[in-house]
Design an enzyme around this catalytic site. Structure first.
Site, PDB file in Angstrom:
ATOM      1  N   LYS A 124       0.835  -1.201   0.000  1.00 36.74           N
ATOM      2  CA  LYS A 124       0.000   0.000   0.000  1.00 36.74           C
ATOM      3  C   LYS A 124       0.879   1.264   0.000  1.00 36.74           C
ATOM      4  CE  LYS A 124      -3.858  -2.313   2.330  1.00 36.74           C
ATOM      5  NZ  LYS A 124      -4.808  -2.267   3.492  1.00 36.74           N
ATOM      6  N   TYR A 128     -12.326  -2.834  -3.544  1.00 36.59           N
ATOM      7  CA  TYR A 128     -12.889  -2.779  -2.189  1.00 36.59           C
ATOM      8  C   TYR A 128     -14.422  -2.776  -2.187  1.00 36.59           C
ATOM      9  CZ  TYR A 128      -8.331  -2.022   0.082  1.00 36.59           C
ATOM     10  OH  TYR A 128      -7.051  -2.161   0.574  1.00 36.59           O
ATOM     11  N   ASN A 172      -1.767  -0.222   7.025  1.00 39.18           N
ATOM     12  CA  ASN A 172      -1.245  -1.515   7.458  1.00 39.18           C
ATOM     13  C   ASN A 172      -0.403  -2.193   6.379  1.00 39.18           C
ATOM     14  OD1 ASN A 172      -3.277  -2.207   5.772  1.00 39.18           O
ATOM     15  ND2 ASN A 172      -4.506  -3.321   7.271  1.00 39.18           N
ATOM     16  N   HIS A 198      -1.945  -5.556   1.312  1.00 38.32           N
ATOM     17  CA  HIS A 198      -3.203  -6.264   1.073  1.00 38.32           C
ATOM     18  C   HIS A 198      -2.865  -7.655   0.584  1.00 38.32           C
ATOM     19  CE1 HIS A 198      -7.146  -7.339  -0.514  1.00 38.32           C
ATOM     20  NE2 HIS A 198      -6.477  -7.839  -1.547  1.00 38.32           N
ATOM     21  N   GLU A 232      -9.448 -10.165  -7.938  1.00 39.41           N
ATOM     22  CA  GLU A 232      -8.547  -9.026  -7.714  1.00 39.41           C
ATOM     23  C   GLU A 232      -7.401  -9.012  -8.732  1.00 39.41           C
ATOM     24  OE1 GLU A 232      -7.469  -9.548  -3.609  1.00 39.41           O
ATOM     25  OE2 GLU A 232      -9.485  -9.029  -2.907  1.00 39.41           O
TER      26      GLU A 232
END
Ligand code: IDP
Ligand code: MG
Length: 138
Positions: free
Chosen positions: A11, A51, A118, A121, A132
């Protein structure tokens, strides 16, 4: 057990902090094969597709904004049980309390927007992995 593929994203926080190499090295060191790799600037369309399951949740809009805040590194890793194996390497969602030894536990913490930054993913099932991968590597 059949070989699986999973989508891994570093990310924007991980890319900005120059942790991409350290993160990908852990995945390779566990024995998974890096099949595809690219740095991309996401679009709102990509993120809305990626998402979709979180649309409408309170953290959704801030999450999309965060994911648009800088480049992302997208990878496909392959191997037996790589989907659960990568999620185990990543650690639990909240980086402040993710176990030491995991990517989120070792490199992440709460920087103000709780739980959001975080670092990585990872797909959570065979179906979401294929969905995805189609979004990020079409
Ligand atoms: P996961 O990434 O561990 O699978 P999900 O529940 O699928 O976690 O949530 C997707 C992403 O949304 C998380 O990785 C995190 O960046 C963000 N997120 C999840 N829950 C919260 C929250 O309560 N506040 C802010 N961001 C959140
Ligand atoms: Mg998830």
């Amino acid at each position: 057990m059949s070989t699986e593929r999973t989508l891994v994203l570093v990310k924007p926080d991980g890319v900005k902090r120059q942790l991409t190499g350290s993160i990908l090295a852990r995945v390779e060191a566990k024995g998974y094969r890096l099949a595809e790799l690219k740095q991309v600037t996401a679009t709102r369309e990509i993120l809305e597709a990626h998402y979709a399951e979180h649309a409408g949740k309170p953290f959704y809009e801030p999450l999309v904004d965060f994911m648009l805040s800088g480049p992302v590194v997208a990878a496909i890793f392959e191997g037996e049980r790589v989907i659960e194996g990568f999620r185990s390497l990543a650690g639990t969602t909240d980086p402040t309390t993710a176990a030491p030894g995991t990517i989120r536990g070792d490199f992440g913490r709460d920087w103000g927007e709780k739980v959001q930054q975080n670092l990585v993913h990872g797909s959570d099932s065979v179906d979401s992995a294929e969905r995805e991968i189609g979004i990020w590597f079409s």
